[in-house]
Design an enzyme around this catalytic site. Structure first.
Site, short mmCIF file in Angstrom:
data_model
loop_
_atom_site.label_atom_id
_atom_site.label_comp_id
_atom_site.label_asym_id
_atom_site.label_seq_id
_atom_site.Cartn_x
_atom_site.Cartn_y
_atom_site.Cartn_z
N ALA A 69 57.77 62.73 18.57
CA ALA A 69 57.64 63.46 19.83
C ALA A 69 58.48 64.73 19.80
CB ALA A 69 58.06 62.58 21.01
N ASP A 70 58.03 65.72 20.54
CA ASP A 70 58.80 66.96 20.68
C ASP A 70 58.57 67.50 22.08
OD1 ASP A 70 60.39 69.03 18.91
OD2 ASP A 70 59.08 70.19 20.24
N THR A 71 59.64 67.91 22.74
CA THR A 71 59.57 68.41 24.11
C THR A 71 60.11 69.83 24.18
OG1 THR A 71 59.89 66.18 25.00
CG2 THR A 71 60.32 68.01 26.50
N GLY A 106 54.72 66.90 23.10
CA GLY A 106 53.69 66.51 22.15
C GLY A 106 54.07 65.17 21.56
#
Length: 199
Positions: A69-71, A106
């Site tokens: 995940a990436d924010t 994502g």
């Protein structure tokens, strides 16, 4: 039974999975974060995929689900990453105070079962509405130290909560993992994370 591997060192993402009663272990990704996209929604998808695949390549045995995940925080088309200094943190908060911005996360799930591997990648967007803040309030918040490892220089679940007027979308997406959307995408691919991976 799948082994669930969170490809992240984020304590917030760990807490969300623990809150949902999911059994997992963490393996922080060592992937180099090279960005080729420009739109915030595509950037987070790209980075989540790179993280998940790097960790999945290390897993040699059994059935597994690797979650990457990436924010990011986006003020219009401007991406606000993690601040490198208190001055930069103050500038970021000054840019978002008094109006709305978007938070994108994502997520990639790499699923391996019986030797076959597939991947799911998606993103979620949440709009966040911030109250007007004075220079003193911004400086006091940044001085708390909470800004320094957070995208956009704030934590919605921390001291900054008193400045969040409201959100439109998934709260957990802002924290760092849109877990409901993740569950739904996995169910569509034959995986019930709550049932198959209980603690």
């Amino acid at each position: 039974m799948y082994q669930v591997i969170l490809a992240s060192g984020s304590p917030r993402r760990r807490e969300i999975l623990e809150q949902c009663g999911i059994s997992f272990r963490t393996e922080k990704s060592n992937a180099e974060e090279i960005i080729t996209q420009t739109k915030p929604c595509e950037v987070v998808k790209e980075l989540s995929l790179v993280k998940a695949l790097e960790v999945a390549d290390r897993v040699k045995e059994g059935d597994y689900i690797v979650l990457g995940a990436d924010t990011i925080v986006a003020n219009g088309d401007m991406i606000l990453g993690k601040p490198k200094s208190e001055k930069e943190a103050e500038e970021m908060i000054a840019a978002i105070q008094g109006h709305e911005h978007s938070v994108y996360t994502g997520v990639t799930a790499v699923i391996k079962k019986n030797g076959a591997q597939k991947q799911i990648t998606f993103y979620e967007e949440t709009k966040v509405f911030i109250a007007a803040m004075t220079e003193e309030e911004i400086a006091d918040y940044v001085a708390s130290g909470e800004s320094m490892d957070k995208a956009g220089a704030y934590a919605i679940q921390g001291l900054f909560a008193s400045y969040v007027k409201g959100i439109e979308g998934d709260y957990y997406n802002v924290v760092g993992l849109p877990v409901c959307a993740l569950m739904e995408h996995l169910k569509e691919n034959g995986v019930n994370l709550k049932k198959d991976c209980r603690r």
